[in-house]
Design an enzyme around this catalytic site. Structure first.
Site, PDB file in Angstrom:
ATOM      1  N   HIS A  14     -38.981-101.047  63.549  1.00 23.00           N
ATOM      2  CA  HIS A  14     -37.800-101.570  62.875  1.00 23.00           C
ATOM      3  C   HIS A  14     -36.548-101.349  63.714  1.00 23.00           C
ATOM      4  CE1 HIS A  14     -37.730 -97.336  61.416  1.00 23.00           C
ATOM      5  NE2 HIS A  14     -36.409 -97.484  61.435  1.00 23.00           N
ATOM      6  N   GLN A  50     -34.182-102.378  58.900  1.00 23.45           N
ATOM      7  CA  GLN A  50     -33.915-101.305  57.948  1.00 23.45           C
ATOM      8  C   GLN A  50     -32.406-101.240  57.751  1.00 23.45           C
ATOM      9  OE1 GLN A  50     -34.244 -97.229  59.343  1.00 23.45           O
ATOM     10  NE2 GLN A  50     -35.199 -96.638  57.413  1.00 23.45           N
ATOM     11  N   GLU A 102     -36.164 -93.899  67.458  1.00 26.04           N
ATOM     12  CA  GLU A 102     -37.027 -93.283  66.453  1.00 26.04           C
ATOM     13  C   GLU A 102     -38.475 -93.607  66.794  1.00 26.04           C
ATOM     14  OE1 GLU A 102     -37.576 -93.315  61.570  1.00 26.04           O
ATOM     15  OE2 GLU A 102     -36.210 -94.740  62.520  1.00 26.04           O
ATOM     16  N   HIS A 153     -30.053 -97.661  65.255  1.00 29.34           N
ATOM     17  CA  HIS A 153     -31.174 -97.175  66.061  1.00 29.34           C
ATOM     18  C   HIS A 153     -32.264 -98.228  66.169  1.00 29.34           C
ATOM     19  CE1 HIS A 153     -32.570 -96.192  61.946  1.00 29.34           C
ATOM     20  NE2 HIS A 153     -33.787 -96.344  62.430  1.00 29.34           N
ATOM     21  N   GLU A 200     -31.590 -97.205  51.269  1.00 30.77           N
ATOM     22  CA  GLU A 200     -32.068 -98.138  52.287  1.00 30.77           C
ATOM     23  C   GLU A 200     -32.902 -99.263  51.712  1.00 30.77           C
ATOM     24  OE1 GLU A 200     -35.877 -96.759  54.410  1.00 30.77           O
ATOM     25  OE2 GLU A 200     -34.691 -94.932  54.173  1.00 30.77           O
TER      26      GLU A 200
END
Length: 154
Positions: free
Chosen positions: A7, A60, A134, A84, A43
Site C-alpha cells: 500500500h 491507505q 513499511e 509512506h 484509517e
C-alpha cells in the site's frame, strides 16, 4: 523477500472527505476501515487490485486521532500527502532482520499489529533516501476475505 507494493499511506485531515474524493474521482471503494489506537489513526484501506501472491495493493488513507501520533506530528510539519510506502513480504521478521543487517535502521524491535491484522515494521526514512518505508506481512488473505464477506452480509 519483498513481493509487491502492499500500500501507499496517505495522510489526510478529513478521512471521510478524502475517501469520497478517491471514490468519486477514481471509483475506489473502501475495502476495510478501522481505528488503530496504538498508531493513533483512523484509517481506510481502498483496494486497487489483487496480486499474484494472493495479496492485494491498496491506498491507505490515514487521519490522525491524536496530535501526538506519528501521523499527527508528520502532518503538523508536512500537511496532507504521501506519508509512506509499504512493501508486502511473506515474513516481516526475517526480511526486517536481513535489512537491518545491511545497515538500515528498523524502527520497531519486534513487528507490531497493523491494518487488517497484518504484522508490520518501519524502516527509517533517512536510511531509505527520505522515504518512510513499511514492511507488511498480511494476515491470511483468504481468512480476511471471508471475514470481509461476512461484514458485507450484515
Amino acid at each position: 523477500m519483498l513481493t509487491r507494493i502492499d500500500h501507499i499511506g496517505i495522510a489526510c485531515f478529513d478521512l471521510d472527505k478524502t475517501v469520497e474524493f478517491y471514490r468519486a474521482t477514481y471509483g475506489f471503494e473502501v475495502f476495510h476501515s478501522e481505528i488503530n489506537e496504538e498508531q493513533g489513526v483512523r484509517e481506510a484501506m481502498l483496494k486497487i487490485n489483487e496480486t499474484s501472491d494472493g495479496g492485494a495493493s491498496y491506498l491507505q488513507l490515514l487521519e490522525p486521532i491524536r496530535e501526538d501520533s506519528a501521523v499527527g506530528k508528520w502532518m503538523a510539519k508536512n500537511g496532507e500527502g504521501v506519508h509512506h510506502i509499504a512493501f508486502g513480504t511473506a515474513d516481516v521478521d526475517t526480511d526486517s532482520e536481513a535489512i537491518r543487517d545491511k545497515g538500515v535502521r528498523v524502527l520497531y524491535e519486534q513487528p507490531r499489529r497493523g491494518s487488517m491484522d497484518s504484522r508490520i515494521t518501519f524502516l527509517h526514512p533517512k536510511d531509505c533516501h527520505g522515504v518512510l518505508t513499511e514492511l507488511v506481512t498480511a494476515a491470511n488473505p483468504a481468512a480476511h476475505k471471508a471475514a470481509h464477506k461476512d461484514e458485507e452480509d450484515h
